[in-house]
Design a protein around this motif. Structure first.
Motif, PDB file in Angstrom:
ATOM      1  N   LYS A  64       0.750  -1.234   0.104  1.00 10.53           N
ATOM      2  CA  LYS A  64      -0.058   0.036  -0.018  1.00 10.53           C
ATOM      3  C   LYS A  64       0.916   1.420  -0.004  1.00 10.53           C
ATOM      4  O   LYS A  64       2.026   1.387   0.479  1.00 10.53           O
ATOM      5  CB  LYS A  64      -0.729  -0.091   1.083  1.00 10.53           C
ATOM      6  CG  LYS A  64      -2.092  -1.101   1.227  1.00 10.53           C
ATOM      7  CD  LYS A  64      -3.155  -0.842   0.216  1.00 10.53           C
ATOM      8  CE  LYS A  64      -4.204  -1.819   0.265  1.00 10.53           C
ATOM      9  NZ  LYS A  64      -5.418  -1.595   1.017  1.00 10.53           N
ATOM     10  N   TYR A  83       0.680  -3.580  -6.196  1.00 11.41           N
ATOM     11  CA  TYR A  83      -0.652  -3.577  -5.853  1.00 11.41           C
ATOM     12  C   TYR A  83      -1.368  -2.559  -6.856  1.00 11.41           C
ATOM     13  O   TYR A  83      -0.752  -1.504  -7.022  1.00 11.41           O
ATOM     14  CB  TYR A  83      -0.917  -2.908  -4.578  1.00 11.41           C
ATOM     15  CG  TYR A  83      -2.162  -3.497  -3.727  1.00 11.41           C
ATOM     16  CD1 TYR A  83      -2.407  -4.573  -3.339  1.00 11.41           C
ATOM     17  CD2 TYR A  83      -3.330  -2.427  -3.692  1.00 11.41           C
ATOM     18  CE1 TYR A  83      -4.008  -4.847  -2.490  1.00 11.41           C
ATOM     19  CE2 TYR A  83      -4.236  -2.524  -3.041  1.00 11.41           C
ATOM     20  CZ  TYR A  83      -4.493  -3.717  -2.608  1.00 11.41           C
ATOM     21  OH  TYR A  83      -5.877  -3.984  -1.879  1.00 11.41           O
ATOM     22  N   PRO A  84      -2.588  -2.817  -7.281  1.00 10.76           N
ATOM     23  CA  PRO A  84      -3.235  -1.747  -8.253  1.00 10.76           C
ATOM     24  C   PRO A  84      -3.616  -0.632  -7.519  1.00 10.76           C
ATOM     25  O   PRO A  84      -4.426  -0.685  -6.300  1.00 10.76           O
ATOM     26  CB  PRO A  84      -4.527  -2.678  -8.706  1.00 10.76           C
ATOM     27  CG  PRO A  84      -4.568  -3.868  -8.447  1.00 10.76           C
ATOM     28  CD  PRO A  84      -3.470  -4.047  -7.147  1.00 10.76           C
ATOM     29  N   ILE A  86      -5.760   2.615  -7.358  1.00 14.01           N
ATOM     30  CA  ILE A  86      -7.066   3.071  -8.228  1.00 14.01           C
ATOM     31  C   ILE A  86      -7.455   4.567  -7.699  1.00 14.01           C
ATOM     32  O   ILE A  86      -7.782   4.669  -6.501  1.00 14.01           O
ATOM     33  CB  ILE A  86      -8.336   2.083  -7.927  1.00 14.01           C
ATOM     34  CG1 ILE A  86      -7.793   0.756  -8.556  1.00 14.01           C
ATOM     35  CG2 ILE A  86      -9.328   2.655  -8.719  1.00 14.01           C
ATOM     36  CD1 ILE A  86      -7.531   0.791  -9.987  1.00 14.01           C
ATOM     37  N   ALA A  89      -6.774  10.374  -5.966  1.00 11.40           N
ATOM     38  CA  ALA A  89      -6.068  10.503  -4.592  1.00 11.40           C
ATOM     39  C   ALA A  89      -4.604   9.535  -4.510  1.00 11.40           C
ATOM     40  O   ALA A  89      -3.653  10.177  -4.048  1.00 11.40           O
ATOM     41  CB  ALA A  89      -6.865  10.159  -3.098  1.00 11.40           C
ATOM     42  N   LYS A  90      -4.838   8.432  -4.711  1.00 10.18           N
ATOM     43  CA  LYS A  90      -3.709   7.384  -5.180  1.00 10.18           C
ATOM     44  C   LYS A  90      -2.887   8.153  -5.850  1.00 10.18           C
ATOM     45  O   LYS A  90      -1.337   8.027  -5.742  1.00 10.18           O
ATOM     46  CB  LYS A  90      -3.987   6.312  -5.406  1.00 10.18           C
ATOM     47  CG  LYS A  90      -5.164   5.472  -4.482  1.00 10.18           C
ATOM     48  CD  LYS A  90      -4.701   5.254  -3.138  1.00 10.18           C
ATOM     49  CE  LYS A  90      -5.901   4.228  -2.531  1.00 10.18           C
ATOM     50  NZ  LYS A  90      -5.881   4.358  -0.874  1.00 10.18           N
ATOM     51  N   ARG A  93      -0.556  10.819  -4.555  1.00  9.92           N
ATOM     52  CA  ARG A  93       0.291  10.469  -3.361  1.00  9.92           C
ATOM     53  C   ARG A  93       1.641   9.756  -4.017  1.00  9.92           C
ATOM     54  O   ARG A  93       2.544   9.748  -3.786  1.00  9.92           O
ATOM     55  CB  ARG A  93      -0.241   9.522  -2.431  1.00  9.92           C
ATOM     56  CG  ARG A  93      -1.429  10.151  -1.369  1.00  9.92           C
ATOM     57  CD  ARG A  93      -2.238   9.421  -0.547  1.00  9.92           C
ATOM     58  NE  ARG A  93      -1.401   8.370   0.319  1.00  9.92           N
ATOM     59  CZ  ARG A  93      -2.016   7.445   0.737  1.00  9.92           C
ATOM     60  NH1 ARG A  93      -3.122   6.866   0.565  1.00  9.92           N
ATOM     61  NH2 ARG A  93      -1.444   6.619   1.492  1.00  9.92           N
ATOM     62  N   LEU A 351      -4.360   2.345   3.583  1.00 10.17           N
ATOM     63  CA  LEU A 351      -4.702   3.190   2.585  1.00 10.17           C
ATOM     64  C   LEU A 351      -3.464   3.373   1.553  1.00 10.17           C
ATOM     65  O   LEU A 351      -2.314   3.269   2.054  1.00 10.17           O
ATOM     66  CB  LEU A 351      -4.744   4.646   3.412  1.00 10.17           C
ATOM     67  CG  LEU A 351      -5.868   4.818   4.243  1.00 10.17           C
ATOM     68  CD1 LEU A 351      -6.450   6.175   4.738  1.00 10.17           C
ATOM     69  CD2 LEU A 351      -7.091   4.206   3.389  1.00 10.17           C
TER      70      LEU A 351
END
Lengths: 351, 351
Positions: A64, A83-84, A86, A89-90, A93, A351
């Motif tokens: 994550k 890890y995908p 999506i 917001a991701k 970051r 998260l």
């Protein structure tokens, strides 16, 4: 302070054992030309991640973004998020991370690729691998056609670098997928620099299983009951034990320990292996047969010797990774002597 | 900020539903002359514990000293630790709590009683109840003789107050034990002021099950899939849902969500109830059939309508208490509007 005076339940990490486990896996990777990229999910400690890199690991793996952020703060500078990711917001970051450290991500869909594209707009190159399914039926594309479509799309994007392929775990299906995918990728000039496989139980057979060149493994640093059951470790190789106390002996055949699902997690053993939620060192016939949140119920019916109320026990958990995630800190020992507590910095970073 | 813009996985607590659940259980307790002493393990939030007391609860229940310390810091002043405390360190912490707030503990052995005796030497009276087993085969004495021995020993100790008996859960076996124990206790002048039973699924039948006068319940404040399966709640009564995102759709019949055992816990359903790890609101035919640490595998084969990558889902977990324990904070909503995050202050307090 003596380790026996620490209040229980407490996870205790033996650094000498962890060091030996790290050295052994690094030697295996070196001997077989595999780049070792340890998964930090097992320990969640920047200090141990740095030690893995010192010993020869080529970067680390996180699941994550929150874990990657903690590791970047801790000085790790080459991070793969397997890890995908999506959503916007991701993407933001990821972009912030790529501005600080070398970043690679995995994609298995156009939506996951869109996140990487958006992140790369901030100007820092992001490596991208395509995840394929090798039997876990989790994430990962299920056809070579889908992998090729994504590889082409990655290559076409400025700011992204097509790095190759990844899967979990490494299996015979990994080899079959690569046998079909590699010629087709190369025929289009899509040379995959990275072929990444993972899984601690089968790690030492990786070179026989599939032609991967990167080894993502986590559990090997601590080991656990699943690793012992798989023949990949002995009890003496288990670096993390949960120290617990017998708090009740309501019947001759039953002991209750002060640790349940809040300390062990309820991960059961794979089918066909022995039942129960952990292995009590010194009481091999004892069976932790039920857990509630704060109680562990131990069946002593097969035991000649039986622990009394107040006795401290050391338990090897079934799966050690969730144990790290359940505790704010671990006690560290070396040569039996208590060294102090270390905060599990990447605990709970979902998260 | 909109609730739909929060990154997932995130536990979301609907305060309106929690308020209704609290009011309903308080009304039941009041109607049947039961003292309500809620177990804070479900929410682990001092704010909700204070609200439970405002609404009429007579103190709270904790499992571990660490939880009690957090609750005392949060203004709760009448705390029952329904768990055997063993050892000198626990005795010192219990004494420190008893100096601040009204404390009661449970014992089921001379060793647990010794902890209370040691704590009481610091000069603050501690209430003590004897735990008996009503079928859970966890902690608790298994005979009336053993309960009487402990009751006599408690009564004989200056600084301790014999408060009565407790068990978990309330069952027909509870009634049978009390039918034998109460006349014998009273014959020796050991009047038990407190007869404490617990368990949310059967809470509303407590008055029919056994002559207890105190109700220790936790899950009722949030409810979960087990409560719905037990007929003790509806989906509309579930105050905590885990908001997740579909991160992959590798095959037509399979979706992957961004929440696994690190978000849900792996508590499975009791035998005989429906399988899977949670109920997806709006997709009743979907089945969360496997979890790894960060992946939830969802079988869509029975679904007419199917979620796409990026879609957010709301999941009612099988067992809500471990979900609170896995997250540093919960998002709070009222009438659908985001109110802010609240730290899960008693999370991880297993010591």
């Amino acid at each position: 302070m003596d380790i026996a005076s620490l209040e229980t339940p407490v996870p205790v990490v033996d650094l000498g054992i962890a060091e030996a486990n790290m050295a052994r896996m690094q030697a295996y990777a070196d001997a077989h030309g595999l780049a070792l990229r340890p998964h930090i999910k097992t320990h969640k400690l920047p200090g141990l991640a740095r030690r893995q890199v010192e010993l020869g690991a080529r970067g680390i793996t996180c699941q994550k973004l929150g874990e990657a952020e903690v590791m970047a703060d801790g000085g790790l500078d080459d991070i793969f998020i397997s890890y995908p990711l999506i959503g916007e917001a991701k993407a933001e970051r990821l972009a912030a991370l790529a501005a600080r450290v070398k970043m690679r991500v995995a994609v298995d869909s156009p939506a996951a690729l869109a996140t990487a594209i958006r992140a790369a707009r901030h100007g820092h190159v992001i490596g991208v691998v395509v995840e394929f399914d090798s039997g876990a039926k989790r994430t990962g594309v299920t056809s070579v056609d889908a992998a090729l479509d994504l590889a082409r799309a990655i290559k076409a994007q400025p700011g992204l670098r097509f790095d190759g392929l990844m899967t979990y775990p490494t299996t015979a299906a990994t080899a079959a997928f690569l046998a079909e995918a590699l010629p087709r990728l190369r025929a289009e000039g899509l040379e995959p620099a990275v072929l990444s496989g993972g899984g601690s139980p089968q790690a030492a057979k990786t070179h026989e299983l599939a032609p991967v060149n990167e080894l993502r493994v986590g559990t090997y640093i601590y080991n656990d009951r699943m690793m012992v059951a798989a023949g990949a470790a002995t009890w003496e190789d288990c670096a993390l034990t949960l120290h617990v106390t017998v708090i009740s002996r309501p019947e001759p055949d039953r002991a209750i320990i002060d640790a349940g699902t809040k300390s062990f997690a309820a991960d059961i053993m794979p089918a066909g292996l022995q039942e129960g939620y952990g292995h009590i060192l010194g009481y091999p016939e004892a069976r932790i047969d039920r857990l509630s949140e704060e109680h562990g119920m131990v069946d002593l019916s097969a035991c000649a010797r039986r622990p009394e109320v107040g006795e401290r026990l050391r338990v090897v958990p079934n799966h050690v990774c969730p144990v790290s995630n359940l505790h704010d800190r671990v006690a560290v020992i070396r040569d039996g002597a208590f060294q102090g507590f270390v905060e599990v910095a990447a605990r709970g970073r979902t998260l």
